[in-house]
Structures are given as structure tokens and as C-alpha cells.
Design a protein around this motif. Structure first.
Motif, PDB file in Angstrom:
ATOM      1  N   GLY A 241       0.809  -1.214   0.000  1.00 32.79           N
ATOM      2  CA  GLY A 241       0.000   0.000   0.000  1.00 32.79           C
ATOM      3  C   GLY A 241       0.842   1.263   0.000  1.00 32.79           C
ATOM      4  O   GLY A 241       1.894   1.338  -0.639  1.00 32.79           O
ATOM      5  N   LEU A 242       0.416   2.258   0.729  1.00 29.58           N
ATOM      6  CA  LEU A 242       1.086   3.561   0.738  1.00 29.58           C
ATOM      7  C   LEU A 242       2.325   3.576   1.626  1.00 29.58           C
ATOM      8  O   LEU A 242       3.383   4.050   1.214  1.00 29.58           O
ATOM      9  CB  LEU A 242       0.112   4.649   1.198  1.00 29.58           C
ATOM     10  N   THR A 243       2.221   3.044   2.840  1.00 30.89           N
ATOM     11  CA  THR A 243       3.326   3.142   3.798  1.00 30.89           C
ATOM     12  C   THR A 243       3.924   1.797   4.185  1.00 30.89           C
ATOM     13  O   THR A 243       4.898   1.748   4.934  1.00 30.89           O
ATOM     14  CB  THR A 243       2.854   3.857   5.079  1.00 30.89           C
ATOM     15  N   GLY A 244       3.370   0.694   3.687  1.00 32.77           N
ATOM     16  CA  GLY A 244       3.955  -0.616   3.929  1.00 32.77           C
ATOM     17  C   GLY A 244       3.571  -1.253   5.246  1.00 32.77           C
ATOM     18  O   GLY A 244       2.940  -0.638   6.101  1.00 32.77           O
ATOM     19  N   ILE A 268      10.075  -6.331  -2.053  1.00 38.68           N
ATOM     20  CA  ILE A 268      10.142  -6.363  -0.588  1.00 38.68           C
ATOM     21  C   ILE A 268      10.099  -4.942  -0.030  1.00 38.68           C
ATOM     22  O   ILE A 268       9.451  -4.689   1.001  1.00 38.68           O
ATOM     23  CB  ILE A 268      11.411  -7.091  -0.108  1.00 38.68           C
ATOM     24  N   ILE A 269      10.764  -4.011  -0.700  1.00 38.72           N
ATOM     25  CA  ILE A 269      10.700  -2.603  -0.288  1.00 38.72           C
ATOM     26  C   ILE A 269       9.263  -2.114  -0.344  1.00 38.72           C
ATOM     27  O   ILE A 269       8.779  -1.429   0.571  1.00 38.72           O
ATOM     28  CB  ILE A 269      11.614  -1.734  -1.186  1.00 38.72           C
ATOM     29  N   ALA A 270       8.555  -2.477  -1.417  1.00 38.29           N
ATOM     30  CA  ALA A 270       7.157  -2.063  -1.559  1.00 38.29           C
ATOM     31  C   ALA A 270       6.291  -2.661  -0.466  1.00 38.29           C
ATOM     32  O   ALA A 270       5.394  -1.993   0.071  1.00 38.29           O
ATOM     33  CB  ALA A 270       6.631  -2.481  -2.934  1.00 38.29           C
ATOM     34  N   GLU A 271       6.562  -3.925  -0.106  1.00 37.35           N
ATOM     35  CA  GLU A 271       5.758  -4.583   0.923  1.00 37.35           C
ATOM     36  C   GLU A 271       6.024  -3.992   2.304  1.00 37.35           C
ATOM     37  O   GLU A 271       5.107  -3.779   3.088  1.00 37.35           O
ATOM     38  CB  GLU A 271       6.060  -6.081   0.934  1.00 37.35           C
ATOM     39  N   GLU A 272       7.295  -3.715   2.611  1.00 36.60           N
ATOM     40  CA  GLU A 272       7.643  -3.254   3.961  1.00 36.60           C
ATOM     41  C   GLU A 272       7.529  -1.742   4.130  1.00 36.60           C
ATOM     42  O   GLU A 272       7.173  -1.264   5.220  1.00 36.60           O
ATOM     43  CB  GLU A 272       9.056  -3.710   4.305  1.00 36.60           C
ATOM     44  N   LEU A 273       7.830  -0.988   3.082  1.00 40.64           N
ATOM     45  CA  LEU A 273       7.852   0.479   3.195  1.00 40.64           C
ATOM     46  C   LEU A 273       6.840   1.160   2.282  1.00 40.64           C
ATOM     47  O   LEU A 273       6.752   2.392   2.274  1.00 40.64           O
ATOM     48  CB  LEU A 273       9.262   1.000   2.888  1.00 40.64           C
ATOM     49  N   GLY A 274       6.120   0.382   1.495  1.00 39.68           N
ATOM     50  CA  GLY A 274       5.033   0.920   0.692  1.00 39.68           C
ATOM     51  C   GLY A 274       5.484   1.789  -0.471  1.00 39.68           C
ATOM     52  O   GLY A 274       6.660   1.844  -0.831  1.00 39.68           O
ATOM     53  N   VAL A 279       9.024   5.232  -4.070  1.00 45.77           N
ATOM     54  CA  VAL A 279       9.220   6.547  -4.688  1.00 45.77           C
ATOM     55  C   VAL A 279      10.552   7.157  -4.271  1.00 45.77           C
ATOM     56  O   VAL A 279      11.251   7.766  -5.087  1.00 45.77           O
ATOM     57  CB  VAL A 279       8.048   7.494  -4.328  1.00 45.77           C
ATOM     58  N   ILE A 280      10.930   6.987  -3.021  1.00 43.29           N
ATOM     59  CA  ILE A 280      12.212   7.538  -2.545  1.00 43.29           C
ATOM     60  C   ILE A 280      13.378   6.883  -3.281  1.00 43.29           C
ATOM     61  O   ILE A 280      14.299   7.568  -3.741  1.00 43.29           O
ATOM     62  CB  ILE A 280      12.351   7.342  -1.018  1.00 43.29           C
ATOM     63  N   VAL A 281      13.339   5.564  -3.411  1.00 45.63           N
ATOM     64  CA  VAL A 281      14.421   4.854  -4.105  1.00 45.63           C
ATOM     65  C   VAL A 281      14.502   5.276  -5.577  1.00 45.63           C
ATOM     66  O   VAL A 281      15.582   5.598  -6.089  1.00 45.63           O
ATOM     67  CB  VAL A 281      14.232   3.322  -4.007  1.00 45.63           C
ATOM     68  N   ILE A 282      13.360   5.282  -6.259  1.00 45.65           N
ATOM     69  CA  ILE A 282      13.344   5.679  -7.672  1.00 45.65           C
ATOM     70  C   ILE A 282      13.792   7.128  -7.818  1.00 45.65           C
ATOM     71  O   ILE A 282      14.526   7.484  -8.748  1.00 45.65           O
ATOM     72  CB  ILE A 282      11.941   5.472  -8.276  1.00 45.65           C
TER      73      ILE A 282
END
Length: 373
Positions: A241-244, A268-274, A279-282
């Protein structure tokens, strides 16, 4: 010394290091269960990547100090060395995932194709910068460097590592296109490339490679086989989701999503940190790519400009292919996410490349500061 410190591009120092440190955190989160299941310490993959991070920092410091234009004098040694490393894989390499792409060096392993990316960027930048005066002559100015490019690509395809070969091909195209060749010559090169692909199609297509396409574009037709990895990636991304779910709280890394700390670490980043974490990584990766392009535009030396374009392209193209694979836009090719995924050779080359890019930026900034005095 203080004046020299002012010339460095601190965006290109801070951003890659931030990404790598974040990658270490996520590698530990994504791999600790896998490591324990394999009978290893939970910190096994973190420790390995940390070792490569230290080596990468050393490479970063050396290449940020070493004048980039001197690589032109070392070009023969660099390109011959990479070719010998690639050839040596056939009698001495270790097979991983059906590809003979690695040298085992005690507890560590080395992937020469990662070094081939940077070596080819240097080679093409060097050759095409010297051919600027007759670049409009196809057989004299454009074609000769492509022979070396085909040799390197051929050696990687024979491993076989089609994913890395495709990445290197796209990087080479970006450097060649940016060198200023005429559009009709570029069109001819594209036609030659398409012809080679068509001719080699019967030899390159295997059931395994076809399964990569069916798994990418029809994953729910084969949910237990070809489409399994992508479906698990979708589940990880969707749950976040939004914040993981919170750092360390991924369910998919518990044996459901294979290669969670390598190819699929963004899931995994999307699952844990949403979405926020994604967006921060990209965004940080985009900063590196855009900064590299900006430096290339400001660099008055054609070798430095093409080198900056090639390094920026390497980061951008590799990130695009990795993100495309975990989202079903592209077939899964085993390409790591720059600075984030587990992979020592990739991290070492990327941090070394960032040092070279910073050295180019330093010289651009120095000339700019001298003109404003």
C-alpha cells in the motif's frame, strides 16, 4: 586542498552512498530468513555485501581522484583485460542459474560481465571522441568500434547471459547515439541489429526463455510454474500500500518470493515500506541519472561527456529493466537494482563508476569556477 574540495559534486557522493546503505538494510531484511534456512548466519548476505561496499568505497575514492582523461591511455589494457576475463569463464568459470558467468574466489565470486559494462563505456567514449572529425563516414568513423562491441556481447551471450548482454547493448546504443552519428547511420545500425536478432532467433530461443515471456505476460495462466515469481511480486507490492507493513515485516520473503534480496528486492521494499519507500528509491536513482546527463551537457571534453552519458545510462537502463521485471512490464532477466540488490560485482562497478562521474563533475565545476573568478 580546500579549493579542490569545493569542486566535488556532493550530490554524486551522498546519493549513491545513501542508496547503498539503504540497500544494506533491505538486503538484511530480505535475506535473513533465507540465510538461516540455508544453514548460514542471519547476517551472512549482509556481511558479504558490506565487504563489497568497503571495496566499492575504495574504488570510488581512487577513481574520483584519478584524472578521467588518463583512461584513454589505458584503454588497450582495460579492454583486453576484460575480454580475457570473459574468455577465461569458459574453462574456469562457475555455473549459476545455467550461465557460466562467475569466477569463484574463495568465499567470494566475481562476475566479469559487470566490469565489461564499464570497460565498454570507456572504450566507446574514447574511440568516438577521437573520431569526431570524421564521424559522418560510416565505415571509417562508426563501424570499427562496433566490432569490439560485438566481440564482448558475443562472449556474454555464449555464457549464456542474455539479460546482461541486452543491458550492455542498450548502454552501447546510448553512447553511440550521443556521439553525434548521423541518423541514416543510426538507422543502418538498427537494421543490422534487427537482422542479427532474426538470424540468431532459431538458435537463441529455448523453452526456458519462452517461459520467461509467458511468465511475464501471462502469469496467471501458469501460477505454479512460469508465473509464480511475478504473482508473488504482485502480492508483495499490493500488500504494501502507501506506507507498507513495516521494516522487517514482509511475508513474501519467508520462502514465497525467491531471490527476494537480489532481483526482487524492490518488491520487498514495496511490501515493507510501501509506495513511499519505492518513490524515494526511484527518486534517488533518478537524481543520479539526471545529474550525470547534466554533467555530460556541461563537459566540454567529448570523452568526458560520452563517459558521463554511458555511466548515467548504465544506472538508468539497469534500474528500468529491474523495475520492469518485478512489475510484469518486461521478462525476468536477473538484472539487479543498482546500489540496492545483493551483488558484489555490480556494487563495486557502480561505486567505481560514481567515482569516475564525480571526477568528470569536479573538472566541469573547476572550469566553471575559474571562469567566474
Amino acid at each position: 586542498m580546500i579549493e579542490r574540495l569545493k569542486d566535488y559534486d556532493y550530490t554524486l557522493i551522498i546519493t549513491p552512498i545513501l542508496l547503498t546503505l539503504f540497500g544494506l538494510v533491505m538486503i538484511y531484511s530480505a535475506s535473513m530468513v533465507t540465510a538461516v534456512v540455508e544453514g548460514l548466519e542471519s547476517t551472512h548476505y549482509l556481511a558479504r555485501q558490506s565487504m563489497w561496499f568497503v571495496m566499492g568505497l575504495v574504488g570510488f575514492i581512487i577513481t574520483s581522484i584519478f584524472p578521467y582523461w588518463k583512461y584513454q591511455k589505458l584503454m588497450k589494457v582495460i579492454i583486453i583485460g576484460v575480454i580475457l576475463l570473459l574468455i577465461g569463464l569458459f574453462p574456469f568459470g562457475n555455473t549459476v542459474n545455467n550461465a557460466k558467468s562467475w569466477y569463484l574466489l574463495g568465499p567470494a565470486s566475481l562476475q566479469p560481465s559487470e566490469f565489461a559494462k564499464l570497460a565498454l563505456i570507456m572504450y566507446l567514449a574514447s574511440v568516438y571522441s577521437k573520431k569526431q572529425s570524421y564521424l559522418n563516414e560510416f565505415y571509417r568513423g562508426v563501424l570499427p568500434p562496433l566490432v569490439m562491441t560485438c566481440i564482448i556481447l558475443g562472449l556474454i551471450v555464449l555464457q549464456p547471459d542474455i539479460g546482461t548482454a541486452a543491458i550492455i547493448f542498450l548502454i552501447a546504443c546510448s553512447v553511440i547515439f550521443s556521439s553525434g552519428i548521423r541518423m541514416k547511420h543510426l538507422s543502418l545500425l538498427i537494421a543490422i541489429g534487427v537482422g542479427i536478432i532474426l538470424l540468431s532467433y532459431p538458435f537463441m530461443v529455448t523453452d526456458e526463455r519462452i517461459s520467461r515471456f509467458t511468465g511475464a505476460y501471462e502469469p496467471f495462466e501458469t501460477p505454479d510454474t512460469d508465473g509464480y515469481h511475478l504473482i508473488q511480486s504482485y502480492l508483495a507490492i499490493g500488500v504494501g500500500g502507501l506506507t507498507g507493513e513495516g521494516l522487517g515485516q514482509s511475508v513474501q520473503k519467508l520462502g514465497y518470493l525467491m531471490e527476494a534480496h537480489t532481483d526482487f528486492i524492490m518488491a520487498i521494499i514495496a511490501e515493507e515500506l510501501g509506495l513511499v519507500g519505492v518513490v524515494i528509491v526511484i527518486g534517488l536513482l533518478a537524481i543520479i541519472v539526471l545529474r550525470g546527463i547534466f554533467i555530460a551537457r556541461k563537459c566540454e571534453d567529448s570523452f568526458g561527456a560520452l563517459l558521463a552519458i554511458g555511466i548515467s545510462s548504465m544506472v538508468g537502463i539497469q534500474a528500468f529493466v529491474n523495475l520492469g521485471a518485478i512489475s510484469g512490464l518486461l521478462p525476468i532477466t536477473g538484472v539487479p537494482l543498482p546500489f540496492i540488490s545483493y551483488g558484489g560485482s555490480s556494487l563495486l562497478v557502480l561505486l567505481t563508476s560514481m567515482g569516475i562521474l564525480n571526477n568528470i563533475a569536479m573538472n566541469v565545476n573547476r572550469k566553471r569556477n575559474e571562469t567566474t573568478k
